[in-house]
Write a protein that holds these residues in place. Structure first.
Motif, PDB file in Angstrom:
ATOM      1  N   GLU A  77      -8.641 -10.927  -0.544  1.00 29.82           N
ATOM      2  CA  GLU A  77      -7.296 -10.347  -0.366  1.00 29.82           C
ATOM      3  C   GLU A  77      -7.419  -8.842  -0.131  1.00 29.82           C
ATOM      4  OE1 GLU A  77      -3.276  -9.248  -2.891  1.00 29.82           O
ATOM      5  OE2 GLU A  77      -4.761 -10.576  -3.805  1.00 29.82           O
ATOM      6  N   VAL A  78      -6.835  -8.368   0.949  1.00 29.01           N
ATOM      7  CA  VAL A  78      -6.866  -6.943   1.259  1.00 29.01           C
ATOM      8  C   VAL A  78      -5.824  -6.216   0.423  1.00 29.01           C
ATOM      9  CG1 VAL A  78      -6.434  -5.215   3.047  1.00 29.01           C
ATOM     10  CG2 VAL A  78      -7.731  -7.278   3.598  1.00 29.01           C
ATOM     11  N   MET A  79      -6.280  -5.180  -0.284  1.00 30.63           N
ATOM     12  CA  MET A  79      -5.386  -4.358  -1.092  1.00 30.63           C
ATOM     13  C   MET A  79      -5.336  -2.972  -0.455  1.00 30.63           C
ATOM     14  SD  MET A  79      -6.677  -5.546  -4.855  1.00 30.63           S
ATOM     15  CE  MET A  79      -5.221  -5.004  -5.741  1.00 30.63           C
ATOM     16  N   GLU A  80      -4.171  -2.620   0.053  1.00 34.67           N
ATOM     17  CA  GLU A  80      -4.027  -1.322   0.707  1.00 34.67           C
ATOM     18  C   GLU A  80      -3.329  -0.351  -0.240  1.00 34.67           C
ATOM     19  OE1 GLU A  80      -3.730  -1.455   5.056  1.00 34.67           O
ATOM     20  OE2 GLU A  80      -3.059  -3.519   4.763  1.00 34.67           O
ATOM     21  N   LYS A  81      -2.626   0.615   0.295  1.00 31.05           N
ATOM     22  CA  LYS A  81      -1.948   1.609  -0.544  1.00 31.05           C
ATOM     23  C   LYS A  81      -0.753   0.974  -1.248  1.00 31.05           C
ATOM     24  CE  LYS A  81      -3.387   5.208   2.620  1.00 31.05           C
ATOM     25  NZ  LYS A  81      -3.006   6.121   3.692  1.00 31.05           N
ATOM     26  N   PRO A  82      -0.479   1.389  -2.478  1.00 30.06           N
ATOM     27  CA  PRO A  82       0.659   0.810  -3.209  1.00 30.06           C
ATOM     28  C   PRO A  82       2.000   1.202  -2.600  1.00 30.06           C
ATOM     29  CG  PRO A  82      -0.355   2.591  -4.474  1.00 30.06           C
ATOM     30  CD  PRO A  82      -1.217   2.371  -3.270  1.00 30.06           C
ATOM     31  N   ARG A  83       2.937   0.265  -2.628  1.00 28.00           N
ATOM     32  CA  ARG A  83       4.287   0.519  -2.083  1.00 28.00           C
ATOM     33  C   ARG A  83       5.130   1.362  -3.032  1.00 28.00           C
ATOM     34  NH1 ARG A  83       3.397  -4.991  -1.271  1.00 28.00           N
ATOM     35  NH2 ARG A  83       4.667  -5.469  -3.093  1.00 28.00           N
ATOM     36  N   ASN A  84       4.894   1.174  -4.346  1.00 28.84           N
ATOM     37  CA  ASN A  84       5.692   1.867  -5.350  1.00 28.84           C
ATOM     38  C   ASN A  84       4.951   1.781  -6.693  1.00 28.84           C
ATOM     39  OD1 ASN A  84       6.198  -0.798  -6.347  1.00 28.84           O
ATOM     40  ND2 ASN A  84       7.951  -0.964  -4.964  1.00 28.84           N
ATOM     41  N   GLN A  85       5.549   2.330  -7.742  1.00 24.53           N
ATOM     42  CA  GLN A  85       4.885   2.358  -9.047  1.00 24.53           C
ATOM     43  C   GLN A  85       4.561   0.963  -9.591  1.00 24.53           C
ATOM     44  OE1 GLN A  85       6.697   4.819 -12.046  1.00 24.53           O
ATOM     45  NE2 GLN A  85       5.436   3.975 -13.687  1.00 24.53           N
ATOM     46  N   PRO A  86       5.519   0.024  -9.647  1.00 26.07           N
ATOM     47  CA  PRO A  86       5.177  -1.293 -10.181  1.00 26.07           C
ATOM     48  C   PRO A  86       4.045  -1.969  -9.388  1.00 26.07           C
ATOM     49  CG  PRO A  86       7.559  -1.045 -10.069  1.00 26.07           C
ATOM     50  CD  PRO A  86       6.966   0.136  -9.361  1.00 26.07           C
ATOM     51  N   HIS A  87       4.085  -1.835  -8.071  1.00 26.27           N
ATOM     52  CA  HIS A  87       3.046  -2.426  -7.227  1.00 26.27           C
ATOM     53  C   HIS A  87       1.698  -1.762  -7.502  1.00 26.27           C
ATOM     54  CE1 HIS A  87       1.139  -3.066  -3.069  1.00 26.27           C
ATOM     55  NE2 HIS A  87       1.112  -4.231  -3.693  1.00 26.27           N
ATOM     56  N   GLY A  88       1.678  -0.441  -7.620  1.00 25.02           N
ATOM     57  CA  GLY A  88       0.441   0.293  -7.883  1.00 25.02           C
ATOM     58  C   GLY A  88      -0.177  -0.085  -9.215  1.00 25.02           C
ATOM     59  N   ALA A 137      -2.313   2.872 -19.849  1.00 25.77           N
ATOM     60  CA  ALA A 137      -3.249   3.752 -19.136  1.00 25.77           C
ATOM     61  C   ALA A 137      -2.963   3.758 -17.643  1.00 25.77           C
ATOM     62  CB  ALA A 137      -4.682   3.316 -19.407  1.00 25.77           C
ATOM     63  N   ALA A 138      -2.665   2.583 -17.071  1.00 26.49           N
ATOM     64  CA  ALA A 138      -2.362   2.500 -15.644  1.00 26.49           C
ATOM     65  C   ALA A 138      -1.085   3.270 -15.313  1.00 26.49           C
ATOM     66  CB  ALA A 138      -2.237   1.037 -15.214  1.00 26.49           C
ATOM     67  N   SER A 139      -0.084   3.166 -16.194  1.00 29.41           N
ATOM     68  CA  SER A 139       1.174   3.882 -15.990  1.00 29.41           C
ATOM     69  C   SER A 139       0.972   5.392 -16.069  1.00 29.41           C
ATOM     70  CB  SER A 139       2.197   3.422 -17.027  1.00 29.41           C
ATOM     71  OG  SER A 139       3.419   4.085 -16.832  1.00 29.41           O
ATOM     72  N   ALA A 140       0.190   5.833 -17.040  1.00 28.59           N
ATOM     73  CA  ALA A 140      -0.093   7.267 -17.181  1.00 28.59           C
ATOM     74  C   ALA A 140      -0.856   7.779 -15.960  1.00 28.59           C
ATOM     75  CB  ALA A 140      -0.892   7.529 -18.464  1.00 28.59           C
ATOM     76  N   TYR A 141      -1.782   6.965 -15.450  1.00 29.96           N
ATOM     77  CA  TYR A 141      -2.545   7.352 -14.262  1.00 29.96           C
ATOM     78  C   TYR A 141      -1.623   7.474 -13.054  1.00 29.96           C
ATOM     79  CZ  TYR A 141      -6.086   7.120 -10.567  1.00 29.96           C
ATOM     80  OH  TYR A 141      -6.862   7.367  -9.459  1.00 29.96           O
ATOM     81  N   TRP A 142      -0.675   6.551 -12.914  1.00 26.50           N
ATOM     82  CA  TRP A 142       0.271   6.620 -11.800  1.00 26.50           C
ATOM     83  C   TRP A 142       1.049   7.936 -11.844  1.00 26.50           C
ATOM     84  CZ3 TRP A 142       1.200   4.038  -7.383  1.00 26.50           C
ATOM     85  CH2 TRP A 142       2.368   4.370  -6.690  1.00 26.50           C
ATOM     86  N   GLN A 143       1.431   8.350 -13.031  1.00 36.12           N
ATOM     87  CA  GLN A 143       2.237   9.566 -13.187  1.00 36.12           C
ATOM     88  C   GLN A 143       1.500  10.823 -12.725  1.00 36.12           C
ATOM     89  OE1 GLN A 143       5.464   9.412 -13.805  1.00 36.12           O
ATOM     90  NE2 GLN A 143       5.206   7.202 -13.981  1.00 36.12           N
TER      91      GLN A 143
END
Length: 194
Positions: A77-88, A137-143
């Motif tokens: 499965e190809v994973m490209e750039k995230p569309r938004n925070q939940p997707h990322g 941790a993933a949420s903090a990284y997104w921020q």
């Protein structure tokens, strides 16, 4: 002869500067959409070629152009750039405690101002194993803003390095430009040009 990097990426610019002192950056805007039945390998190579060609056409004189693209391949499965925070966050967490492939293709071509002549494309595949990545941790990284324009929502050279347990292959390819392969392709094109 002018060397053109077909990218606006500061990471690719920094990497290329390690092997070549003089070049210009000329990013182009091409559609990044995987075709039906197109493999991840074919897709990343096509994007590297398309980026190089589009930037070459923006440059109206003879030049050597480098195009590159990176994508994440998780079990096909190809994973490209995230569309938004939940997707990322979901993409990043889906990589936790497992291996994935980072596919980076580099294209080096000679453009005479009208058409391309010498074209070489090479794909570099690196296997990355991630550790545990919590929702917090993933949420903090997104921020931090760092993952928002990266394939699969992470930068190995940045904050996501804390989750990388193992890497098998080219680190510079994961960052965005495989230096060994790029240098070899450049030398081959320059040798053909005499």
């Amino acid at each position: 002869m002018q060397l053109v990097l077909a990218s606006g990426s500061p990471r690719r610019r920094e990497l290329l500067s390690q092997i070549r002192a003089e070049f210009i950056c000329l990013a182009s805007d091409i559609p990044e959409q995987q075709a039906i039945n197109e493999t991840a390998s074919d897709y990343v190579k096509r994007l590297a070629y398309d980026k190089a060609l589009a930037s070459a056409k923006l440059h109206d004189q003879p030049c050597i152009v480098i195009g590159s693209d990176t994508l994440i391949d998780r079990d096909g499965e190809v994973m490209e750039k995230p569309r938004n925070q939940p997707h990322g966050i979901a993409m990043l967490r889906s990589l936790a405690q497992r291996k994935h492939k980072v596919r980076t293709a580099v294209c080096v071509m000679y453009y005479d101002g009208v058409t391309t002549d010498i074209v070489s494309v090479e794909e570099v595949v690196t296997e990355v194993t991630m550790g545990e990545i919590s929702e917090t941790a993933a949420s903090a990284y997104w921020q931090t803003g760092e993952p928002q324009d990266k394939a699969a929502g992470y930068a190995i050279q940045g904050g996501a390095a804390r989750w990388v347990k193992r890497i098998s292959g080219s680190y510079t390819a994961v960052v965005g430009l495989p230096l060994y392969e790029t240098d070899q392709l450049l030398q081959a094109v320059e040798a053909k040009l005499g």
